[in-house]
Design a protein around this motif. Structure first.
Motif, PDB file in Angstrom:
ATOM      1  N   GLU A  51      -6.165  15.192  -3.937  1.00  0.00           N
ATOM      2  CA  GLU A  51      -6.064  13.746  -3.698  1.00  0.00           C
ATOM      3  C   GLU A  51      -4.604  13.311  -3.589  1.00  0.00           C
ATOM      4  N   GLN A  52      -3.786  13.751  -4.533  1.00  0.00           N
ATOM      5  CA  GLN A  52      -2.374  13.361  -4.535  1.00  0.00           C
ATOM      6  C   GLN A  52      -1.619  14.013  -3.375  1.00  0.00           C
ATOM      7  N   PHE A  53      -2.013  15.228  -3.021  1.00  0.00           N
ATOM      8  CA  PHE A  53      -1.408  15.930  -1.892  1.00  0.00           C
ATOM      9  C   PHE A  53      -1.617  15.144  -0.595  1.00  0.00           C
ATOM     10  N   MET A  54      -2.843  14.657  -0.377  1.00  0.00           N
ATOM     11  CA  MET A  54      -3.124  13.898   0.847  1.00  0.00           C
ATOM     12  C   MET A  54      -2.287  12.629   0.903  1.00  0.00           C
ATOM     13  N   LYS A  55      -2.119  11.968  -0.248  1.00  0.00           N
ATOM     14  CA  LYS A  55      -1.284  10.759  -0.278  1.00  0.00           C
ATOM     15  C   LYS A  55       0.184  11.098  -0.020  1.00  0.00           C
TER      16      LYS A  55
ATOM     17  N   VAL B  18       1.543  13.659   1.673  1.00  0.00           N
ATOM     18  CA  VAL B  18       1.931  14.151   3.007  1.00  0.00           C
ATOM     19  C   VAL B  18       1.243  13.399   4.145  1.00  0.00           C
ATOM     20  N   GLY B  19       0.202  12.608   3.820  1.00  0.00           N
ATOM     21  CA  GLY B  19      -0.608  12.049   4.899  1.00  0.00           C
ATOM     22  C   GLY B  19      -0.562  10.545   5.086  1.00  0.00           C
ATOM     23  N   MET B  20       0.358   9.844   4.385  1.00  0.00           N
ATOM     24  CA  MET B  20       0.341   8.377   4.471  1.00  0.00           C
ATOM     25  C   MET B  20       0.679   7.851   5.871  1.00  0.00           C
ATOM     26  N   LEU B  21       1.673   8.458   6.524  1.00  0.00           N
ATOM     27  CA  LEU B  21       2.025   7.999   7.875  1.00  0.00           C
ATOM     28  C   LEU B  21       0.859   8.248   8.832  1.00  0.00           C
ATOM     29  N   TYR B  22       0.203   9.379   8.675  1.00  0.00           N
ATOM     30  CA  TYR B  22      -0.981   9.713   9.480  1.00  0.00           C
ATOM     31  C   TYR B  22      -2.094   8.693   9.247  1.00  0.00           C
ATOM     32  N   LEU B  23      -2.352   8.376   7.983  1.00  0.00           N
ATOM     33  CA  LEU B  23      -3.370   7.383   7.632  1.00  0.00           C
ATOM     34  C   LEU B  23      -3.073   6.050   8.312  1.00  0.00           C
ATOM     35  N   HIS B  24      -1.794   5.654   8.290  1.00  0.00           N
ATOM     36  CA  HIS B  24      -1.387   4.394   8.916  1.00  0.00           C
ATOM     37  C   HIS B  24      -1.641   4.415  10.420  1.00  0.00           C
ATOM     38  N   GLU B  25      -1.282   5.520  11.061  1.00  0.00           N
ATOM     39  CA  GLU B  25      -1.497   5.624  12.519  1.00  0.00           C
ATOM     40  C   GLU B  25      -2.971   5.456  12.867  1.00  0.00           C
ATOM     41  N   VAL B  26      -3.840   6.047  12.054  1.00  0.00           N
ATOM     42  CA  VAL B  26      -5.272   6.046  12.348  1.00  0.00           C
ATOM     43  C   VAL B  26      -5.923   4.702  12.022  1.00  0.00           C
ATOM     44  N   LEU B  27      -5.584   4.130  10.878  1.00  0.00           N
ATOM     45  CA  LEU B  27      -6.326   2.964  10.376  1.00  0.00           C
ATOM     46  C   LEU B  27      -5.688   1.606  10.640  1.00  0.00           C
ATOM     47  N   LYS B  28      -4.375   1.550  10.784  1.00  0.00           N
ATOM     48  CA  LYS B  28      -3.708   0.245  10.788  1.00  0.00           C
ATOM     49  C   LYS B  28      -4.230  -0.706  11.872  1.00  0.00           C
ATOM     50  N   PRO B  29      -4.408  -0.249  13.129  1.00  0.00           N
ATOM     51  CA  PRO B  29      -4.886  -1.195  14.155  1.00  0.00           C
ATOM     52  C   PRO B  29      -6.225  -1.846  13.803  1.00  0.00           C
ATOM     53  N   ILE B  30      -7.178  -1.034  13.323  1.00  0.00           N
ATOM     54  CA  ILE B  30      -8.500  -1.575  13.020  1.00  0.00           C
ATOM     55  C   ILE B  30      -8.463  -2.448  11.763  1.00  0.00           C
ATOM     56  N   ILE B  31      -7.675  -2.061  10.771  1.00  0.00           N
ATOM     57  CA  ILE B  31      -7.548  -2.880   9.548  1.00  0.00           C
ATOM     58  C   ILE B  31      -6.928  -4.241   9.901  1.00  0.00           C
ATOM     59  N   ASN B  32      -5.893  -4.241  10.722  1.00  0.00           N
ATOM     60  CA  ASN B  32      -5.281  -5.506  11.141  1.00  0.00           C
ATOM     61  C   ASN B  32      -6.280  -6.389  11.880  1.00  0.00           C
ATOM     62  N   ARG B  33      -7.106  -5.769  12.716  1.00  0.00           N
ATOM     63  CA  ARG B  33      -8.115  -6.534  13.472  1.00  0.00           C
ATOM     64  C   ARG B  33      -9.105  -7.193  12.509  1.00  0.00           C
TER      65      ARG B  33
ATOM     66  N   PRO C 172      -6.619  -1.856   1.260  1.00  0.00           N
ATOM     67  CA  PRO C 172      -5.486  -1.521   2.147  1.00  0.00           C
ATOM     68  C   PRO C 172      -4.128  -1.781   1.510  1.00  0.00           C
ATOM     69  N   LYS C 173      -4.033  -2.754   0.608  1.00  0.00           N
ATOM     70  CA  LYS C 173      -2.748  -3.080  -0.018  1.00  0.00           C
ATOM     71  C   LYS C 173      -2.216  -1.896  -0.821  1.00  0.00           C
ATOM     72  N   LEU C 174      -3.105  -1.172  -1.477  1.00  0.00           N
ATOM     73  CA  LEU C 174      -2.666  -0.060  -2.332  1.00  0.00           C
ATOM     74  C   LEU C 174      -2.229   1.150  -1.515  1.00  0.00           C
ATOM     75  N   PHE C 175      -2.527   1.144  -0.225  1.00  0.00           N
ATOM     76  CA  PHE C 175      -2.085   2.227   0.662  1.00  0.00           C
ATOM     77  C   PHE C 175      -1.034   1.719   1.653  1.00  0.00           C
ATOM     78  N   GLN C 176      -0.418   0.564   1.307  1.00  0.00           N
ATOM     79  CA  GLN C 176       0.645  -0.054   2.111  1.00  0.00           C
ATOM     80  C   GLN C 176       0.210  -0.349   3.554  1.00  0.00           C
ATOM     81  N   LEU C 177      -1.117  -0.490   3.782  1.00  0.00           N
ATOM     82  CA  LEU C 177      -1.591  -0.869   5.117  1.00  0.00           C
ATOM     83  C   LEU C 177      -1.421  -2.365   5.355  1.00  0.00           C
TER      84      LEU C 177
END
Length: 786
Positions: A322-326, A328-343, A451-456
């Motif tokens: 769980e901590q490993f994904m956070k 190394v993967g936060m920028l990836y998470l943002h790329e995937v989810l940010k547009p739809i979360i903003n919508r 989303p706030k806790l993942f800086q989205l």
């Protein structure tokens, strides 16, 4: 009063807000209290204070596991909101002519700002019995230099008094009452000693008049834990690092004891997440995060007989993934989810499927037939949720190339271990469920939920959006479970989303197959953290740089928006991220990184980076962040990369040199020594910025130290029944260089690793004791309040 260390998001129009935000604050060792102010944000004018909670260092430190409780808010009394220190010299003069108390008021620093300009107009008053004297008033400063001597003439009988000398600092106001800035109380008996009593004294409040309002102002639930650590030089931690590295790269059987398995034995439930996070950072730093995760996951898989329970507990391996994904993967998470979360945030649609919760008054009219029915609300909600869920799934399954290679290789190893252990045809889906359980249930679904806790997002969702996110997170969890649990739960009203979930299963499996189709060698075994990789950017983003050259500019023209990059070697900036020409500052030239007082430029959230050139000249760059949390992250990041610089300054000016004088201490000389102490510790520990290998290893050492007795009993002490004549033959004397003799038992299989680990723990404990003794011997006596 005091420095603002962090600010939560605003929860709008709510008297029972939930934040759920976590901050790691690195405070100076000498801090005395920590305050939490609850504010009412106003879009126009100043925010209003609702109330506060102040916790003393002793109160926080008294609970080993930390405080976790509801505390009533108290009113904010300006006379209690004090800060800063004052430099005084006091002595008792006795001669035949007269007896007097002489007080030299030298200077003060970091006083509370009481005026709208962000400064104060301080003066000092010395009081004993009915005698008093005052210094002059120094206008517009929080760092006054008086250097004035005040004398109180005393009567002979007053020498026998057991009273107190009080030194008060006040902010002078032309209209209305003066504002209290703090006081020092010194027992008169202390002055009978010679030589003069001199030093820096902490300013104290007028008197604790805080009244618990009995909950009338509300209550705040806090979880606060204080950890005080002495961090040793890196060389002392290397043996422990070596054992941790050996655990994952040595070819021993997985079931054998190692430093890592013994750490897992003594790891408590409360500390598991911290330890998992710390280990991920350590192995990232060593370039061994994939073998580390594989080691833990292999043990977990081999010890699981029922595939339905695989990785369902909060074991060390689950938490580490769980901590490993956070990490190394936060920028990836943002790329995937940010547009739809903003919508979703922008559209603010009313969505509800649960018939018990549908509120027809909350909906906007969906049709022109008048009032809407429950069925119409449900149909509309299903349609919108299907649209959102489709976008999310499509974005995820199309993101194979965006996923960090190190993450893909870790999942490939996990897939391999699960396939080996559960090879039966009926367990075909287990290898997919193991990955999707982490990927969807522990990474993407929580990010959608909050989303706030993942800086989205910068703010928490309102009630309506929050409900939409919850329904989507539930649906995505079902996707992660490959639709296997559908229809078995209590929430049958989620059934309209079941078809889209079931339709996505094939594409999710295809996505997971592609995700792990990667060459293991693509992840090079080099350190994957910025402190060892100068080319890697530690932090980047837009900031406002102060244009210091030329005439005094109006504040709105004085700052230019620039894009900044920070690596372990340079701090550079350019007009835009794509701009080819960059200006750079070598990190080795940095000698202080500090906040700037608001009154320096009449601007908030400004920091200064002070550098020294080859000629020894100091240069200051002023940078403004958009909020206090971002300011703290930049302060922390720049301090971390410059922490080992040789020429760090002991003091600095919190103000700026403008109109021929410093705005803080009002001194004219630009080169005069700073009026405030610099801060070497980082301000805010951001766990996604892993730059403290010594701190991380210290955390692991402390965990092992707490479990040392348990490890010694289990791995080294042989039961009495084994103490036969044959076992005694295995005991041989060992002569130490100093002539002392001790008995050493020949070790059983598996004991060697334990013996080495315990020896390392003992050595680190000895090193800590040595350093503490040296600090005690070398420390000079600092006068605090007697």
């Amino acid at each position: 009063c005091g420095t603002s260390l962090f600010r939560t998001a605003t929860v709008w129009k709510n008297l029972s807000p939930f934040w759920g935000e976590e901050y790691t604050l690195h405070l100076p060792m000498g801090f005395h209290s920590l305050s939490f102010h609850v504010m009412d944000e106003d879009t126009i004018g100043h925010d209003d204070v609702i109330g506060k909670i102040t916790l003393s260092k002793e109160a926080i430190g008294s609970q080993a596991k930390g405080l976790d409780c509801w505390l009533n808010l108290t009113r904010v009394d300006p006379d209690e909101e004090v800060q800063g220190e004052i430099h005084l010299s006091l002595e008792l003069l006795k001669d035949t002519e007269k007896i007097s108390l002489r007080c030299q008021v030298i200077e003060a620093r970091d006083l509370a700002p009481r005026d709208i300009s962000g400064t104060s107009d301080p003066f000092t008053r010395v009081i004993f019995n009915n005698h008093s004297a005052e210094t002059s008033i120094i206008k517009k400063t929080r760092f006054p230099h008086w250097d004035e001597t005040l004398e109180l003439e005393l009567d002979p009988e007053e020498l026998r008094e057991e009273g107190t000398v009080t030194v008060e600092v006040w902010d002078w106001d032309m209209v209305g009452r003066n504002d209290f800035l703090g006081k020092v109380e010194i027992p008169f008996a202390c002055l009978h000693k010679t030589p003069p009593l001199e030093g820096w004294f902490r300013l104290l409040p007028l008197g604790n008049n805080e009244v618990d309002a009995g909950g009338k102002l509300g209550a705040l639930r806090l979880k606060v834990r204080l950890v005080e650590d002495r961090i040793l030089p890196s060389v002392y931690y290397q043996p422990l690092i070596d054992l941790l590295v050996e655990s994952v790269i040595s070819p021993t059987e997985v079931e054998d004891s190692s430093a890592l398995t013994m750490l897992e034995e003594v790891n408590t439930v409360e500390s598991r997440q911290d330890v998992a996070m710390t280990l991920v950072k350590i192995y990232l730093g060593q370039g061994l995060v994939v073998p580390f995760l594989d080691y833990l996951n292999t043990r977990e898989v081999n010890n699981t007989s029922d595939p339905n329970t695989l990785f369902r507990s909060n074991s060390l391996s689950s938490k580490a993934m769980e901590q490993f994904m956070k990490a190394v993967g936060m920028l990836y998470l943002h790329e995937v989810l940010k547009p739809i979360i903003n919508r979703i945030f922008d559209e603010k649609k009313y969505i509800e499927l649960d018939p018990c919760k549908i509120d027809l008054n909350r909906t906007r009219r969906i049709s022109f037939k008048g009032a809407v029915s429950e069925a119409e609300v449900r149909d509309s909600s299903v349609e919108i949720l299907q649209s959102y869920l489709t976008s999310i799934i499509e974005s995820i399954v199309g993101s194979v190339d965006q996923c960090p290679p190190v993450m893909r290789v870790a999942f490939k190893q996990l897939h391999k271990r699960v396939e080996e252990q559960f090879a039966e045809p009926e367990n075909e889906d287990v290898k997919y469920l193991a990955i999707s359980g982490f990927f969807f249930l522990r990474f993407f679904a929580p990010a959608i939920l909050t989303p706030k806790l993942f800086q989205l997002r910068d703010q928490h969702a309102d009630t309506r959006t929050s409900r939409t996110l919850l329904l989507l997170a539930k649906a995505l969890q079902s996707v992660g479970n490959l639709g296997l649990q559908l229809g078995h739960g209590k929430e049958q009203w989620m059934a309209p989303l079941h078809p889209i979930i079931l339709r996505s299963v094939a594409s999710v499996k295809d996505f997971l197959d592609k995700l792990i189709d990667i060459d293991h060698d693509i992840v090079s075994e080099v350190p994957q953290r910025a402190v060892f990789m100068p080319s890697v950017t530690v932090k980047e983003g837009f900031l406002h740089k102060h244009k210091a050259e030329g005439p005094q500019l109006l504040s709105r023209f004085a700052y230019k928006k620039r894009y900044f990059w920070l690596t372990s070697e340079t701090l550079s900036y350019a007009k835009t991220p794509e701009w080819q020409v960059r200006s750079s500052i070598p990190i080795q030239c940095v000698c202080a990184v500090e906040r700037v007082d608001e009154n320096a430029f009449q601007q908030q959230n400004v920091m200064q980076v002070i550098t020294k050139d080859n000629e020894g000249q100091l240069h200051t760059m002023y940078i403004q962040s958009k909020n206090v949390n971002e300011l703290n992250q930049w302060l922390s990041a720049i301090r971390k990369v410059s922490i080992y610089n040789e020429r760090m300054l002991p003091s600095f000016h919190p103000g700026a040199h403008r109109s021929g004088k410093w705005t803080c201490c009002l001194q004219a000389d630009r080169a005069v020594t700073g009026c405030s102490k610099t801060h070497s510790a980082v301000t805010l520990g951001d766990w996604s910025d892993p730059l403290d290998p010594d701190v991380e290893t210290q955390t692991i050492y402390k965990q092992l130290l707490q479990g040392r007795d348990k490890l010694r009993k289990k791995h080294l002490e042989m039961p009495d029944s084994h103490q036969t004549s044959s076992s005694k033959e295995n005991i041989s004397p060992d002569i130490h260089p100093d002539g002392a003799e001790c008995k050493v038992q020949l070790m059983k299989p598996g004991q060697s690793a334990a013996a080495r680990l315990l020896a390392v723990i003992d050595d680190l404990e000895q090193a800590h004791a040595t350093f503490q003794r040296r600090e005690t011997e070398d420390s000079t006596s600092v006068i605090l309040n007697p």
